[in-house]
Design a protein around this motif. Sequence first.
Motif, mmCIF file in Angstrom:
data_model
loop_
_atom_site.group_PDB
_atom_site.id
_atom_site.type_symbol
_atom_site.label_atom_id
_atom_site.label_comp_id
_atom_site.label_asym_id
_atom_site.label_seq_id
_atom_site.Cartn_x
_atom_site.Cartn_y
_atom_site.Cartn_z
ATOM 1 N N VAL A 1 7.907 -1.623 8.047
ATOM 2 C CA VAL A 1 8.618 -0.849 7.028
ATOM 3 C C VAL A 1 9.108 0.493 7.568
ATOM 4 O O VAL A 1 9.623 1.317 6.822
ATOM 5 C CB VAL A 1 7.760 -0.633 5.751
ATOM 6 C CG1 VAL A 1 7.471 -1.934 5.062
ATOM 7 C CG2 VAL A 1 6.457 0.102 6.075
ATOM 8 N N GLY A 2 8.937 0.713 8.868
ATOM 9 C CA GLY A 2 9.556 1.881 9.488
ATOM 10 C C GLY A 2 8.648 3.077 9.696
ATOM 11 O O GLY A 2 9.113 4.141 10.084
ATOM 12 N N LYS A 3 7.332 2.938 9.451
ATOM 13 C CA LYS A 3 6.429 4.076 9.691
ATOM 14 C C LYS A 3 6.145 4.164 11.188
ATOM 15 O O LYS A 3 6.084 3.137 11.874
ATOM 16 C CB LYS A 3 5.101 3.871 8.940
ATOM 17 C CG LYS A 3 5.216 4.064 7.439
ATOM 18 C CD LYS A 3 3.834 3.938 6.803
ATOM 19 C CE LYS A 3 3.934 3.877 5.290
ATOM 20 N NZ LYS A 3 2.649 3.513 4.691
ATOM 21 N N ASP A 4 5.929 5.373 11.672
ATOM 22 C CA ASP A 4 5.624 5.568 13.094
ATOM 23 C C ASP A 4 4.120 5.405 13.306
ATOM 24 O O ASP A 4 3.324 6.232 12.876
ATOM 25 C CB ASP A 4 6.092 6.952 13.535
ATOM 26 C CG ASP A 4 5.852 7.162 15.029
ATOM 27 O OD1 ASP A 4 5.558 6.167 15.708
ATOM 28 O OD2 ASP A 4 5.952 8.308 15.505
ATOM 29 N N VAL A 5 3.732 4.307 13.944
ATOM 30 C CA VAL A 5 2.305 4.091 14.215
ATOM 31 C C VAL A 5 2.052 4.076 15.722
ATOM 32 O O VAL A 5 1.120 3.450 16.213
ATOM 33 C CB VAL A 5 1.795 2.772 13.555
ATOM 34 C CG1 VAL A 5 1.584 2.963 12.074
ATOM 35 C CG2 VAL A 5 2.745 1.619 13.797
ATOM 36 N N SER A 6 2.941 4.784 16.479
ATOM 37 C CA SER A 6 2.800 4.780 17.942
ATOM 38 C C SER A 6 1.536 5.506 18.387
ATOM 39 O O SER A 6 1.034 5.287 19.493
ATOM 40 C CB SER A 6 4.025 5.421 18.599
ATOM 41 O OG SER A 6 4.219 6.724 18.091
ATOM 42 N N ALA A 7 0.992 6.374 17.504
ATOM 43 C CA ALA A 7 -0.231 7.111 17.865
ATOM 44 C C ALA A 7 -1.412 6.176 18.076
ATOM 45 O O ALA A 7 -2.397 6.524 18.729
ATOM 46 C CB ALA A 7 -0.552 8.130 16.768
ATOM 47 N N LEU A 8 -1.317 4.970 17.520
ATOM 48 C CA LEU A 8 -2.432 4.016 17.623
ATOM 49 C C LEU A 8 -2.321 3.120 18.858
ATOM 50 O O LEU A 8 -3.070 2.150 18.982
ATOM 51 C CB LEU A 8 -2.477 3.140 16.361
ATOM 52 C CG LEU A 8 -2.724 3.892 15.045
ATOM 53 C CD1 LEU A 8 -2.469 2.978 13.859
ATOM 54 C CD2 LEU A 8 -4.166 4.402 15.001
ATOM 55 N N PHE A 9 -1.379 3.444 19.768
ATOM 56 C CA PHE A 9 -1.094 2.552 20.901
ATOM 57 C C PHE A 9 -2.364 2.171 21.692
ATOM 58 O O PHE A 9 -2.640 0.975 21.870
ATOM 59 C CB PHE A 9 -0.047 3.206 21.815
ATOM 60 C CG PHE A 9 0.629 2.250 22.740
ATOM 61 C CD1 PHE A 9 1.846 1.667 22.408
ATOM 62 C CD2 PHE A 9 0.069 1.902 23.960
ATOM 63 C CE1 PHE A 9 2.465 0.776 23.261
ATOM 64 C CE2 PHE A 9 0.676 1.013 24.816
ATOM 65 C CZ PHE A 9 1.884 0.452 24.460
ATOM 66 N N PRO A 10 -3.151 3.155 22.172
ATOM 67 C CA PRO A 10 -4.333 2.750 22.980
ATOM 68 C C PRO A 10 -5.319 1.886 22.192
ATOM 69 O O PRO A 10 -5.912 0.952 22.740
ATOM 70 C CB PRO A 10 -4.972 4.092 23.386
ATOM 71 C CG PRO A 10 -4.243 5.154 22.672
ATOM 72 C CD PRO A 10 -3.002 4.604 22.059
ATOM 73 N N THR B 1 0.829 -1.210 0.000
ATOM 74 C CA THR B 1 0.000 0.000 0.000
ATOM 75 C C THR B 1 0.864 1.263 0.000
ATOM 76 O O THR B 1 1.907 1.296 0.632
ATOM 77 C CB THR B 1 -0.949 0.020 1.217
ATOM 78 O OG1 THR B 1 -1.651 1.248 1.207
ATOM 79 C CG2 THR B 1 -0.189 -0.100 2.520
ATOM 80 N N THR B 2 0.401 2.281 -0.716
ATOM 81 C CA THR B 2 1.159 3.551 -0.748
ATOM 82 C C THR B 2 0.269 4.699 -0.294
ATOM 83 O O THR B 2 0.524 5.855 -0.591
ATOM 84 C CB THR B 2 1.650 3.832 -2.184
ATOM 85 O OG1 THR B 2 0.535 3.759 -3.067
ATOM 86 C CG2 THR B 2 2.721 2.859 -2.624
ATOM 87 N N LYS B 3 -0.805 4.356 0.408
ATOM 88 C CA LYS B 3 -1.755 5.388 0.815
ATOM 89 C C LYS B 3 -1.139 6.337 1.830
ATOM 90 O O LYS B 3 -0.333 5.934 2.671
ATOM 91 C CB LYS B 3 -2.990 4.711 1.438
ATOM 92 C CG LYS B 3 -3.960 4.194 0.385
ATOM 93 C CD LYS B 3 -4.972 3.268 1.025
ATOM 94 C CE LYS B 3 -5.926 4.037 1.911
ATOM 95 N NZ LYS B 3 -6.922 3.152 2.525
ATOM 96 N N LYS B 4 -1.550 7.592 1.762
ATOM 97 C CA LYS B 4 -1.096 8.602 2.731
ATOM 98 C C LYS B 4 -2.224 8.836 3.739
ATOM 99 O O LYS B 4 -3.393 8.599 3.456
ATOM 100 C CB LYS B 4 -0.789 9.916 2.011
ATOM 101 C CG LYS B 4 0.323 9.809 0.979
ATOM 102 C CD LYS B 4 1.676 10.087 1.595
ATOM 103 C CE LYS B 4 2.777 10.120 0.575
ATOM 104 N NZ LYS B 4 3.250 8.826 0.166
ATOM 105 N N GLY B 5 -1.855 9.326 4.908
ATOM 106 C CA GLY B 5 -2.840 9.727 5.908
ATOM 107 C C GLY B 5 -3.783 8.628 6.326
ATOM 108 O O GLY B 5 -4.988 8.838 6.477
ATOM 109 N N GLU B 6 -3.259 7.395 6.504
ATOM 110 C CA GLU B 6 -4.166 6.293 6.803
ATOM 111 C C GLU B 6 -4.304 6.038 8.304
ATOM 112 O O GLU B 6 -5.044 5.137 8.705
ATOM 113 C CB GLU B 6 -3.702 5.017 6.093
ATOM 114 C CG GLU B 6 -2.311 4.600 6.452
ATOM 115 C CD GLU B 6 -1.841 3.368 5.661
ATOM 116 O OE1 GLU B 6 -2.697 2.698 5.078
ATOM 117 O OE2 GLU B 6 -0.643 3.111 5.656
ATOM 118 N N ILE B 7 -3.594 6.794 9.144
ATOM 119 C CA ILE B 7 -3.664 6.568 10.600
ATOM 120 C C ILE B 7 -5.114 6.692 11.076
ATOM 121 O O ILE B 7 -5.600 5.870 11.865
ATOM 122 C CB ILE B 7 -2.750 7.581 11.350
ATOM 123 C CG1 ILE B 7 -1.276 7.345 10.991
ATOM 124 C CG2 ILE B 7 -2.964 7.500 12.859
ATOM 125 C CD1 ILE B 7 -0.636 6.141 11.619
#
Length: 950
Positions: free
Chosen positions: A43-52, A9-15
């Motif tokens: 792949v190295g993206k920061d997805v820490s915002a989704l922790f809870p 996937t190459t989508k942007k803003g998917e958080i």
Amino acid sequence: MTDSKYFTTTKKGEIFELKAELNSDKKEKKKEAVKKVIASMTVGKDVSALFPDVVNCMQTDNLELKKLVYLYLMNYAKSQPDMAIMAVNTFVKDCEDPNPLIRALAVRTMGCIRVDKITEYLCEPLRKCLKDEDPYVRKTAAVCVAKLHDINAQLVEDQGFLDTLKDLISDSNPMVVANAVAALSEIAESHPNSNLLDLNPQTINKLLTALNECTEWGQIFILDCLANYTPRDDRESQSICERVTPRLSHANSAVVLSAVKVLMKFMEMLPKDLDYYGTLLKKLAPPLVTLLSAEPELQYVALRNINLIVQRRPEILKHEMKVFFVKYNDPIYVKLEKLDIMIRLASQANIAQVLAELKEYATEVDVDFVRKAVRAIGRCAIKVEQSAERCVSTLLDLIQTKVNYVVQEAIVVIKDIFRKYPNKYESVIATLCENLDSLDEPEARAAMIWIVGEYAERIDNADELLESFLEGFHDESTQVQLQLLTAIVKLFLKKPTETQELVQQVLSLATQDSDNPDLRDRGYIYWRLLSTDPVAAKEVVLAEKPLISEETDLIEPTLLEELICHIGTLASVYHKPPSAFVEGSRGVQHKRLPGSAGSGESVESPDTGSAAGVSEAPPAVIPSQGDLLGDLLNLDLTPTTTGPPPPPPASSGMQLGAMDLLGGGLDSLLGGDLGGGPAIGTSFGAPPATMPASFNVPVSGGLDDLFDLGGGVGMPMGAFNPPKTVWLPAMKAKGLEISGTFVRRAGVIQMEMTLTNKAMSVMTDFAIQFNRNSFGLAPAGPLQVLSPLSPNQSIEAVLPLSTVGPVMKMEPLNNLQVAVKNNIDVFYFSCQYPISMLFAEDGKMDRQVFLATWKDISNDNESQFQIKDCHLNSDAASNKLQGSNIFTIAKRTVEGQDMLYQSMKLTNGIWVLAELRVQAGNPNYTISLKCRAPEVSQCVFQNYETVLKN
């Protein structure tokens, strides 16, 4: 469709979309969302915002989903410690789940979350899992204890987990036993004196029982643990060997090598006349041979280990020579290692076979391999006397091939054969002389010159041959120049009438035209010997030489013993003890074989070693640079405290004292200049009855004058301290700016800093810590910033430093990595300290010791530098340098050029010796530095330049 779709996937803003999907009511959608999160994380993206949101998905019965959530948790718990606490309840719950896989998964993940805040919450679930009814859970919990111990050792001890771990050694399941042993061994390694693995016959029996049923890695843990046990007597030793021997037929090479290590160690306790001892030797050979049929990388590891085994017990593989013959498709690293082992196994019984093979190798195309093969033929001649003649004729055949590098290697080894068997094979010299013109490598040229000088009386045109080398004397390497000087002096002593002019020419070149101190010294000594007492010169220079030993490349016995105890580890591949390459706080234990541990070596008391005046032990080797940032980022930023400083390391391994190595001759060696040649002293033995008139000139006191610094060298100036520079700019440290410098006052190294607050908030709670560095610099106390640092305020801080911290070689050597903490954050920077901060106040060497040490340090360890645009005279330079603890030991003037001989001593006991040449009217100085740790020389030169130009 496979899971690879999640990575394309190459989508942007998917958080935002993922957040919605993670909170979906549909289980499948939730699982898909977690998979996408893990793919982004991978792949190295920061997805820490989704922790809870991800943590909420833990409450599920789906094992696959739970594994994915736990994977996410392990990755982000460290950066989100407060959020990680949310997961604790789920862990506690999962540790009581009816499914043992989920219980084990929970306990495994707990061990991987390295967050201090939540470790105490995990103790209860871990205690339950250690006593779980399912062995899979118990074995996972055992490893978790070791991980927890690494995070918080005190907590593990207080909770009694170590005792539980010891109880697991008696567990009914072999995998639980293996993991318990692995965990205890890991903990014991970081606490060498804890005696955690209290091995006794009962425990050993349990381990041996578990050994047969473990997985291969479990077997390795158990075998490594057995290798640390010392049996009570030979019967117990034999019993253990009998039960370990079946492991030799295992398919995994690591198990085989671990079993070999145990057997090699326990064999030391078996009497050699025992039948079982012979049987065991026979059983050890086949598994080692089998390892050589694996892929090349495994072969190499096996060969490095076999190399050690053969040095300790050559009888194991004495009948297996053929397996070490080189195959055409072996990589070069395997070929060279096999060659080495062939020489070690060479004996009268198999030498014909070996020589035929080596002669074949010498015609190969690989240059490195051919060189080693030719050298191997020479080593065979020296090792097996009966084969010497055949080896020499083989070497002559190779010389006839006229292949340049083959000829050069052959000449180098023939020189050694002449040393081993004098007056036996000199008939080949004529053949060697024919190839004189083709020699272009220093070692081969030096060997040929040695042969011509040693057998000058048998070579009619020896003087012409040596003269041909003399034409380009200054272009030759030091090795060739030294050899040429000695060879021509030998020739003169054998044919004095014909070679007088030649010897004067070489002595003049060596003493007056050469910059090399070693060459000059040797030239002066020969000149003095020849001019005062030619008979004594003959006895010294033409003395009978000792025969060279058979095996010059064997590993030193105590090191070999230690390496045998590390078979199957990196130490056995590097052939270095673990302490030479393992970094970190773990205490590296030095292991010894049981039979030799009590060999009656007396331990020297602290004061007997220093009686010789100079040196008790060689300086410690600086370990090489490892994972620098990794260490710095894991710093515990509490103030360090230092214990009493250790006794200073010594400068070298020589017991010099005030001994004169040349029997009284050094005091006049560099005396007054008589008639253009070197000064001639009178202290080599008794003076001749009648002295030539020209020798009756009053000779100055030689080195007595040379080292009398009363004339010309005044009082030292103050030490040069570099100005402060900005180490940490405010833009990189959230408004904190640090500038500083290093000073040495009354023997104490200090870091002087100015801390400036360019932020809008008050800064408090300052602490500082250093990464491991080349010279063990560490704070000697906490960073004292007594009042809060208000906005736009600056404050001065002085931090005393010690040199007893952990050591690791940095690049450059004087680099220092620093972490500073305050109430806002932790900041990292690096700076470079002038090496003169480490020059000790007791760095002035005794004059005799200086001379002897200069000679003793190899030429390879000498570096020469130019200091340009310096307009001080020699006295001013000497005074300036003395302020930085660079002490002038001697000064002499030769043809208008002042030579200062200087010494300095680093805080870790390494001495640096220097010769500084200052020519009146010439702004460029020349400096020669000699040191047993030559990597220091560049920093010392830079320090000279800085001090002299400021």
